[in-house]
Design a protein around this motif. Structure first.
Motif, PDB file in Angstrom:
ATOM      1  N   ALA A   1       7.002 -15.850 -67.945  1.00 15.82           N
ATOM      2  CA  ALA A   1       8.339 -15.287 -68.164  1.00 15.82           C
ATOM      3  C   ALA A   1       8.292 -13.764 -68.194  1.00 15.82           C
ATOM      4  O   ALA A   1       9.203 -13.087 -67.703  1.00 15.82           O
ATOM      5  CB  ALA A   1       8.921 -15.826 -69.467  1.00 15.82           C
ATOM      6  N   ARG A   2       7.232 -13.208 -68.749  1.00 12.32           N
ATOM      7  CA  ARG A   2       7.099 -11.745 -68.816  1.00 12.32           C
ATOM      8  C   ARG A   2       6.854 -11.153 -67.428  1.00 12.32           C
ATOM      9  O   ARG A   2       7.337 -10.056 -67.115  1.00 12.32           O
ATOM     10  CB  ARG A   2       5.969 -11.374 -69.769  1.00 12.32           C
TER      11      ARG A   2
ATOM     12  N   GLY B   1      13.081 -10.915 -76.282  1.00 17.40           N
ATOM     13  CA  GLY B   1      12.036 -11.126 -75.300  1.00 17.40           C
ATOM     14  C   GLY B   1      10.975 -10.039 -75.365  1.00 17.40           C
ATOM     15  O   GLY B   1      11.246  -8.893 -75.728  1.00 17.40           O
TER      16      GLY B   1
ATOM     17  N   LYS C   1      10.188 -11.249 -65.738  1.00 15.83           N
ATOM     18  CA  LYS C   1      11.059 -10.218 -66.304  1.00 15.83           C
ATOM     19  C   LYS C   1      10.791  -8.875 -65.645  1.00 15.83           C
ATOM     20  O   LYS C   1      11.718  -8.137 -65.284  1.00 15.83           O
ATOM     21  CB  LYS C   1      10.839 -10.125 -67.814  1.00 15.83           C
ATOM     22  N   ASP C   2       9.529  -8.531 -65.488  1.00 18.45           N
ATOM     23  CA  ASP C   2       9.180  -7.261 -64.853  1.00 18.45           C
ATOM     24  C   ASP C   2       9.534  -7.271 -63.373  1.00 18.45           C
ATOM     25  O   ASP C   2       9.980  -6.270 -62.825  1.00 18.45           O
ATOM     26  CB  ASP C   2       7.685  -6.980 -65.026  1.00 18.45           C
TER      27      ASP C   2
ATOM     28  N   HIS D   1      10.007 -16.832 -76.215  1.00 26.55           N
ATOM     29  CA  HIS D   1      11.215 -16.634 -75.423  1.00 26.55           C
ATOM     30  C   HIS D   1      12.236 -17.736 -75.692  1.00 26.55           C
ATOM     31  O   HIS D   1      13.084 -18.015 -74.871  1.00 26.55           O
ATOM     32  CB  HIS D   1      10.868 -16.595 -73.932  1.00 26.55           C
TER      33      HIS D   1
ATOM     34  N   GLY E   1      13.809  -8.595 -63.560  1.00 25.35           N
ATOM     35  CA  GLY E   1      14.719  -8.244 -64.637  1.00 25.35           C
ATOM     36  C   GLY E   1      15.400  -9.432 -65.291  1.00 25.35           C
ATOM     37  O   GLY E   1      16.347  -9.258 -66.050  1.00 25.35           O
ATOM     38  N   VAL E   2      14.911 -10.640 -65.028  1.00 26.10           N
ATOM     39  CA  VAL E   2      15.524 -11.840 -65.594  1.00 26.10           C
ATOM     40  C   VAL E   2      14.888 -12.146 -66.952  1.00 26.10           C
ATOM     41  O   VAL E   2      13.673 -12.077 -67.110  1.00 26.10           O
ATOM     42  CB  VAL E   2      15.375 -13.043 -64.632  1.00 26.10           C
ATOM     43  N   GLU E   3      15.714 -12.456 -67.938  1.00 26.47           N
ATOM     44  CA  GLU E   3      15.243 -12.792 -69.287  1.00 26.47           C
ATOM     45  C   GLU E   3      15.357 -14.304 -69.457  1.00 26.47           C
ATOM     46  O   GLU E   3      16.456 -14.851 -69.548  1.00 26.47           O
ATOM     47  CB  GLU E   3      16.101 -12.088 -70.336  1.00 26.47           C
TER      48      GLU E   3
ATOM     49  N   SER F   1       7.981  -7.505 -73.700  1.00 22.14           N
ATOM     50  CA  SER F   1       7.994  -6.611 -72.546  1.00 22.14           C
ATOM     51  C   SER F   1       7.450  -7.323 -71.324  1.00 22.14           C
ATOM     52  O   SER F   1       6.714  -8.308 -71.419  1.00 22.14           O
ATOM     53  CB  SER F   1       7.157  -5.366 -72.850  1.00 22.14           C
ATOM     54  N   GLY F   2       7.802  -6.814 -70.162  1.00 22.94           N
ATOM     55  CA  GLY F   2       7.369  -7.432 -68.917  1.00 22.94           C
ATOM     56  C   GLY F   2       5.915  -7.156 -68.586  1.00 22.94           C
ATOM     57  O   GLY F   2       5.305  -6.202 -69.103  1.00 22.94           O
TER      58      GLY F   2
END
Length: 481
Positions: free
Chosen positions: A131-132, A325, A135-136, A178, A139-141, A327-328
């Protein structure tokens, strides 16, 4: 034989209104993780294998079989945009396999009901890291809402996937990073894992059951008190009555359990504190204490009750907290690269983390391009030049396959000066090491001096230049076309 260590268990069930969003993310993962599709082309009468960006066919299927970071062709994998199902039987555990796990993580999150990424038939413990990365990358959480229901997760895996799974497997191979933090789920699994925490033969503390304070009474003291109630009833040989009572209580809705907690008849009143407890804890918590009091296995007792179990309970304050959440994690770090020298394909608006050597090369390439004269491109045969580049990149340098888009674009603009100078630049970059040994033939220089000692960074540079030449935005910045 298919690799089944990582797989989705349960049923992929993505709501129609969410499919387009999920499919967009999946296609981005394929692009940004370097997953491509191999194809055959013909240049100068010879067949070559090249790569292209995975595309959706007329049936809504995306096929792919190559990772530019692994430089390895695999059996075809597919993703279905209509059913949101990923089929990959040859994936491995390197860059290609990581990309597949990122897609499986997305499918889990977007599916409703029981659908989980499993690792060796247990809930995959690294979905938080995936997930991280996502996200990076985009940009999806992501929120693993189904996983926050830890008891349902355990029950599903126990009955449908892996009969040997334990509460410890859920507790230690699980992430709430998350997902909404659900207090009653956590304490249920903790109770099952450390049941002796609630066992005592001499609980003598005064304890008053008060329904008004229940959301804040999910604590060891209350559990020990209920354990004492069970022991007392069992010592009074009321096992059958207790078993029957629990069978009814643990399958009842909240309103029924609330009535049972207020019961005034003699038998029910004796059990009413258990009913009060049921208003704020899950059935598995109560069965854990009951099985401990009986000195029997939890699953034997659970199965003997033959219940589904209620899920409507009062929530404590911790149940209402949604964790932020983390960090990415950049994808290049996840695949153990020190920089983004291999990521010029994805060089868009953002600043890239290039090595100092790559920064110098980019500056040098810009200057070299300017110095290529009309005489250097006189009589240039674009198709032959492309055939030599494609052959040498894969056969001589044994590096990543060349992009089909690169070949097609340069063939289409074969007569344009800017493209001719660019192809000469790339060829010069590929040949510059050979020029260091003028006393040897090309073949001798390659076999004796260069191939045994060539640095990986030099191979990366060749591919990076090819990628740069079809990155229109950055090519315009450096070369002006």
């Amino acid at each position: 034989m298919a690799d089944t260590r990582y797989k989705l268990v349960g049923t992929v069930n993505v709501p129609e209104e969410k499919k387009d969003e999920l499919n967009t993310y999946v296609l981005q993962v394929l692009k940004k993780c370097g997953i491509r599709k191999t194809e055959e082309i013909c240049l100068e009468g010879k067949k070559f294998t090249v790569i292209t960006m995975p595309k959706v066919d007329e049936n809504g299927i995306v096929s792919f079989d190559y990772s530019i970071f692994e430089r390895k062709k695999r059996d075809i994998s597919t993703y279905n945009l209509h059913t949101c199902e990923l089929v990959t039987e040859d994936r491995g555990y390197m860059e290609y396999g990581l990309a597949m796990n990122l897609i499986l993580t997305l499918i889990e999150v977007y599916s409703t009901g029981h659908c989980y990424l499993a690792d060796d038939n247990k809930p995959c413990s690294t979905v938080s890291a995936y997930a991280r990365i996502l996200k990076d990358m985009m940009g999806v959480e992501l929120r693993f809402l189904n996983r926050s229901n830890m008891w349902d997760l355990l029950l599903f895996f126990k009955k449908k996937v892996n009969e040997n799974i334990t509460s410890r497997d859920i507790l230690y191979n699980h992430t709430l990073e998350h997902a909404p933090f659900v207090d009653h789920q956590v304490i249920t699994i903790l109770a099952m894992t450390y049941e002796n925490l609630y066992k005592t033969e001499c609980f003598t503390e005064p304890f008053t059951v008060d329904k008004k304070n229940l959301p804040n009474r999910i604590e060891t003291t209350f559990a020990k008190y209920i354990y004492t109630v069970f022991k007392k009833l069992l010592e009074q040989n009321k096992d059958k009555e207790l078993h029957a009572y629990l069978k009814e209580l643990l399958d009842a809705d909240y309103a029924t359990r609330d009535q049972m907690a207020d019961a005034s008849d003699e038998l029910s009143k004796e059990f009413s504190d258990i009913a009060v407890f049921s208003l704020c804890v899950l059935p598995a918590y109560i069965v854990t204490i009951y099985a401990t009091a009986r000195e029997e296995d939890f699953w034997d007792v659970w199965d003997s009750l033959d219940i589904t179990g209620y899920s409507d309970i009062l929530l404590g304050e911790k149940d209402k907290i949604d964790c932020k959440g983390a960090s990415g994690i950049p994808f290049f770090e996840a695949i153990q690269r020190n920089n983004q020298d291999e990521f010029i394909d994805c060089w868009e608006e953002e600043e890239m983390l290039f090595s100092d050597e790559m920064k110098e090369r980019l500056s040098d390439w810009q200057e070299q391009y300017k110095q290529i004269s009309d005489s250097d491109i006189a009589g240039l045969d674009m198709e032959k030049m492309l055939a030599d580049i494609v052959n040498d990149m894969t056969e001589v340098w044994e590096w990543r396959l060349v992009d089909k888009e690169f070949v097609n674009e340069f063939l289409e603009h074969a007569e344009e000066t800017s493209y001719q100078k660019a192809i000469v630049l790339l060829r010069n970059i590929m040949e510059q090491l050979i020029s260091m040994f003028p006393e040897l033939t090309r073949e001798q220089a390659l076999e004796w001096m260069i191939k045994p000692h060539i640095r990986t960074v030099d191979k990366i540079a060749m591919s990076a230049c090819q990628s740069l030449l079809i990155n229109h935005k950055q090519r315009k910045e450096l070369f002006g076309f």
